[in-house]
Each structure stands twice: as structure tokens, then as C-alpha cells.
Design an enzyme around this catalytic site. Sequence first.
Site, short mmCIF file in Angstrom:
data_model
loop_
_atom_site.label_atom_id
_atom_site.label_comp_id
_atom_site.label_asym_id
_atom_site.label_seq_id
_atom_site.Cartn_x
_atom_site.Cartn_y
_atom_site.Cartn_z
CB THR B 148 18.06 -16.54 -13.19
OG1 THR B 148 17.58 -15.38 -13.85
CG2 THR B 148 19.43 -16.26 -12.60
CE LYS B 174 20.04 -14.05 -15.53
NZ LYS B 174 19.11 -13.01 -15.06
CB THR B 185 20.73 -9.75 -12.65
OG1 THR B 185 20.62 -9.64 -11.25
CG2 THR B 185 21.93 -8.98 -13.12
CD GLU B 270 9.72 -14.06 -14.13
OE1 GLU B 270 8.97 -13.35 -13.46
OE2 GLU B 270 10.77 -14.56 -13.72
CG ASN B 392 7.16 -11.85 -10.82
OD1 ASN B 392 8.31 -11.97 -10.43
ND2 ASN B 392 6.84 -11.74 -12.10
CB THR B 397 10.29 -19.56 1.00
OG1 THR B 397 9.33 -18.60 1.41
CG2 THR B 397 11.18 -19.00 -0.05
#
Lengths: 397, 397
Positions: B148, B174, B185, B270, B392, B397
Site C-alpha cells: 500500500t 508489506k 496492515t 512512514e 498522516n 479527501t
Amino acid sequence: MLLTAGGVTSPAGFLAGGVAAGIKASGALDLGILVSERPALVAAAFTQHALPAPPVVLTRERVARGRARAVIVNSGNANAATGAAGLADARAMARFLAERLSIPEAEALVASTGVIGVRLPLAAIAAAIPQLPLAPDGGHAFARAILTTDTRPKEAAVRIVLPGRTVTIGGCAKGAGMIHPNLATMLAFFTTDAPLDLAWLQATFRQTVNDTFNLIDVDGDTSTNDTVLLLANGLAGGPPIAGGEDGALFAAGLRRLAEHLARAIVQDAEGATKLIEVRVSGAPSREAARAIARTVAGSLMVKTAVHGNDPNWGRIYGAAGNAGVPIDERTLTIAIGNVLVFRHGQPQAYDHPAAVAALQGSEVVIALDLGAGSAAATAWGCNLSEQYVTLNSVYTT
Amino acid sequence: MLLTAGGVTSPAGFLAGGVAAGIKASGALDLGILVSERPALVAAAFTQHALPAPPVVLTRERVARGRARAVIVNSGNANAATGAAGLADARAMARFLAERLSIPEAEALVASTGVIGVRLPLAAIAAAIPQLPLAPDGGHAFARAILTTDTRPKEAAVRIVLPGRTVTIGGCAKGAGMIHPNLATMLAFFTTDAPLDLAWLQATFRQTVNDTFNLIDVDGDTSTNDTVLLLANGLAGGPPIAGGEDGALFAAGLRRLAEHLARAIVQDAEGATKLIEVRVSGAPSREAARAIARTVAGSLMVKTAVHGNDPNWGRIYGAAGNAGVPIDERTLTIAIGNVLVFRHGQPQAYDHPAAVAALQGSEVVIALDLGAGSAAATAWGCNLSEQYVTLNSVYTT
């Protein structure tokens, strides 16, 4: 009952003050004394850290008797990770206090906050104690003397009108932000002139601390020095409060003041610009509600989403499931402010701009209803900002 | 035994591949299949989240039999917080897989990672499955398809020479970084051609996962979808390994590979630029060592201090005491790299530039010895950077 301006010297019969003893390089106030003119009952709560600092060890031992007269607090040095020598230093600091006030040594308490692993400058403290001005309006100086990286003092009082008498509770606190080289500490001090039954006070105090200071989260770390104390000298007169209607009113006032100070700590956390209030309801037990509220309030996912005004409810959902408490998705409801984003297992087609607006204020409310009982709890956290990281990673030595 | 280049198709008898099914808007690979040519044993570990995603619920149920043939994994959508409809979707995805491979549906497993609270695009998945290229060198495509927000695939293999035969273990994973709108995840898949006793494998696998993937911490959050699977098809031949010298060698190889992938997840977290390895020794129990190692590795105080190259050992000391484990300061020793900063309760006059240098590398070692036993554990975390917060909290959106 309303909060009023005031602090630890608002109740009758308390003196306090602060002085710059030279513990902080900045020359700011760094030593404070709070004393009851009369013998007082004491209730206390301490850090659960496995390596409590010497002042915590000493004060915890002394409050077990339920009586205390005064507390001396220094900022700028935590007297932590200092071993047996640190314990001797804490004892000496309490002895200087007892000598200044002519009180029994066993009734002199200590608290410290500041850098870890450095011995207290005991000579400077000894020299400053006789000079420290104690006054019936000295609560503000005391509130300033206990600060470390806080940007402002945190203090208030509450006046409670009981049938036939009025009692006052005052309090002040210092914050939980961290900055090198300090491991910040939560300290809070309460005073009251209410006459109280000791066992009832201790139970009520424990419950109040659990519901307020134990439900705030800035960065998930507990300090070696956390201490919350209450001194009650009974000067308001009348029979000791041990429950009943007077007890309910007193407990509500104490709770109001403690919640105010706990929220103030979060609001003044390093780099924080928003208070996040997480309300959990419909839980099968109080413990379950507390665990979920605290986990959501402490989640980095939630803290960064709130920082970015992002109504990413998946992070709230994700954090809630990490509390070690069973949750049934089919009865779970999540709201951001007044915007329902998830209801009974179903993502909702919500008003996105309204959810963003709910995140933009200085107080953000996140509500979760588990639909699994009637227990509830509220926890308080803050957003995680780039500034927090910068403040806490600045290389300063 | 050495790690080699390779991945899940390095052992004999495994095919894999990936395709862009259109689940990710970016057009990157987002659907992968891993299949054993022969029936295989399966061992698995799953998230402890109270609200496990439907693919976790389904796969957990299916692996209970100890046999599986294939797994289909999508990235870009976690199929989490989707309720009964999501469970039906996970079942359908597994059914498509079983149809493509002509295997029993009960031996088809699923895993998903990506956005929470959105139904899977099942039609797109159904259309892509027949097109998905499966090949004996398809492990790399599979490793890419499960990513991801990872910046790179994470895969490796290990070859183990046993008396009379050679077995291979391959794996890919991952990462655990998070970025809006994903709740990231941890997924990891292992394959081996070693013949294994199921009960022994399951116990060994559980221990390995506990010592590796369960001891990494990026941000303290557990996802709804975490899944670690191992498929063992026995193609290397010979009697099943159930312990003894062969078992010890196999377990060591699996551990080596799992540790490599777990570290790779942390290194690709990250905003992270440093791996922090926290080694705890001298503990009274393995559980105590694990708890302290994990708490120190996960502490924001420690993560920001490492970020700033600040040898502020008080933060390590502070974090260690928050693990819920008793510690005796008089036998506690702390080192940053090779620099002893605290020994048997005493702060050390340490070489400050050397401690700073130990924090400047891409791998930072923090060692704590409790002097209270012989148990040990190692946990892995990463620095917390401003970039983590920015990534983060970006409003997308």
C-alpha cells in the site's frame, strides 16, 4: 457550582508562595511551598511507574498516615534515577521545610519535576527556603513555581454552598508535555477547607483522579514523578462530610475542578492546538468504556487525523478495537462532533464539510456508543503536530 | 544459513503473480495470488483487534483445518468495517480463487489491506482473477501487489542444508506505515518446500511470529487486517520435520527470514529514517523482557530523542519503567550503542560525542540489562519524524 478564578490559597487557612532558587537556569520561579495553617487530612495518587522518583517514594510513605501539613515542590530537576542519594536529598528537602514551618517532619511532603538523573542542588534549595514568601494569596506564585515546559499556570477554585456552610476547593496543576531534557511530570495540588471524613475523602479522591487525570493522554508516557495531592484542613467548620448530599456536592465540585485542570494540562501540551474529547457510552462496564476512550484519545492515527482536520473515521474505528475490549460492530456507532459517520455496523453517507468543521475547532468531540450496556467514560487527548516532534527532538545538550 | 534474494516462489512447487485489477486508483498492482502446486500445510497468525476484518474472519476459520492451497490478496481496500456484506465479499473472492485454480473452496484463503469502510469492487476482482499471470518466478509480482504505502517490496529467501536434503523458505511482507485514507496492515506470507509436522510447525510458527512481527512497533496501532501465513508443501521430500536437529535448523532459518522481513517493515515505515533495535537482557522472564523492549521501542519520547540524535537516556529509563514490569534500579544498566550511560543505578560520565554518533546511524541499538535474570528479548521501532505527522495528517479527501 461554577469554577472561579483562584487556586490553592482560595480555601481558608492555606498559605503558599514561590521563589527562584536557581534550580532552573532561566532564573524563573522553581521552588514552591504550600502549607495548611492547621493540621490537615491528605489524600494522594502517584505514578504507577516501576521506577518512581525518590520524592514520590518519600511522599507516598508519608501520606499513608492520612495527615500532612505542607508540601514543597521544585521544578527544573526531577530527582529521579538518583537512587539512595536522591532519597536522602528528598528527605533533606522535607526536613528543611519542616524546620522553616516548625512542623513534624513526617507531615512535610515533597514533589519534584524536571531533568532526570541529576542530583538536586540541595544547598541552593536550603538557602532559598527561608526566603520563600508565604502568603494567603500566594497560590498563584506556587502555581508558577511548579511549571516546567508549560506555557501558562493552570489553577482554579470552586465554591460549594452546603446547607449551613460554604466550602471551597482550590487547585493547580502542571502539564504533561515533554521537552528535552525534561521528562515532564503531571503534578496537581488541591486544597480545601471542608471538614472531611478521611476514608470517604480517600475513596472520593481516588475515583476523581481515575476519572480525570488518569484519562488524559498526551503521548502515552507516564513520568517517574506524577503526583496528585489534596490537603483538607476543615476550617469551614461543621461535621465531617462522609457522603450523603453534602458528599455528593463536594465530590461534584472536586470532580469539576479536577476535570478543568486535567483538560488544561492537555490543552497546554507541547505542540498541541486542539483538545480531543473522546466520549464512550453504551459500554458493558466502566472499565471497558475507560479503556476504549483512553485508547482512542491516545492513538497516533486519531491524533494525526484530527491535526489534519480529516474525518477519517476508519482510524477511530481502528483505534477502538485496539483497547483489548470486545466490541460488536453491529451495535457500534461513531460520531465526529454531531456528525454520525458509522452506525450499527454501517458506514454512513455523512455531511463531509460538517465533519471537517467539527475537527477544525479548538475542542473536538469524538463519540462512540457501543450499544452494549449503560457504562460510559470520557478521555481527553490532543492532536499530534509536527511541532511536537520538533520540540521533542531538538538537540540541546 | 544466509538470506538470499528471492521470495515466496523460491521454494519448489509454488506459483504466484500479481495484476492491476483497478482497486487502487493509481493503476498499480493491487491483486496477487500465491498457490502451492500440491496440497500444503498452513500455519497462521492474525490481528488481535476486537473488530477483525471479514477476510481475517474467513481465513482464520479456514486455516483451523491446517491445510490450504492458495491465498488471494488485494491491496487498496481492507474490506474492514463492512459487516456481513464484507464477509460475503471475502467468501466470494475466495470462491473466485478456488474456481480459477480448481481447488476446494475451503483451501482458498484471502487477505486484504487498504481503505476501511468501503465495499470491495468485487466485479473488478472477479474480472481480473482469470487474467492474473501465475508463474514459478511470480513471487516478486506478488510482493509488489500486496503493497500500500510501502516504498519498496520486502522479500527474501533462505536455503537450509539438512543432512540428505536442502529445504527452502521464502517470504514477503508489506509494511505498517499508515497514510490517509489507509489504515495500514501488516501482511506477511511464507512458503516452504520442507516437509513438516503440522503441530510442530504451528508451535514453531507462533513462536517465530511472537519474536519478530509481534515485536515491531511503528506507531502503536494494530490494524484490523494483520495476517501472517505460511504454506508448506513438503516437495523437498524426506520425513516430516518435527523437532530435533533438522527442526532447530528449520526454525533458525524461519526466524532469520521473519526477522529480516519484520525489520524491513520498520525500516520502510512512514517518515522513518532509522531502525531502533532495543535489546533487553538480564530479565526475570521472557515476558518481562518482551514488555520492556516493546515499550521502549514504542515510546514517543525515545522515538523523538533518536530522531534528534539526542542521547537523552532519561527517556529510555522513563519508558522502561512504563512496561508494567518491576525493575530494580540498583541492577539496571542502559547503553546507547556501545556507550554505557547508566549502570547499576548510577548515571555514568559517558562519552557524549560517541553517544551522539551511535544515534546518527541508520540502525540505532539501545540495550538495557536488568541484572535480574537470564531472559532476553529484542524489539524494533523507528524514529518519529515531522514527516510522519505530515504524511498522516494530510487532508486528502
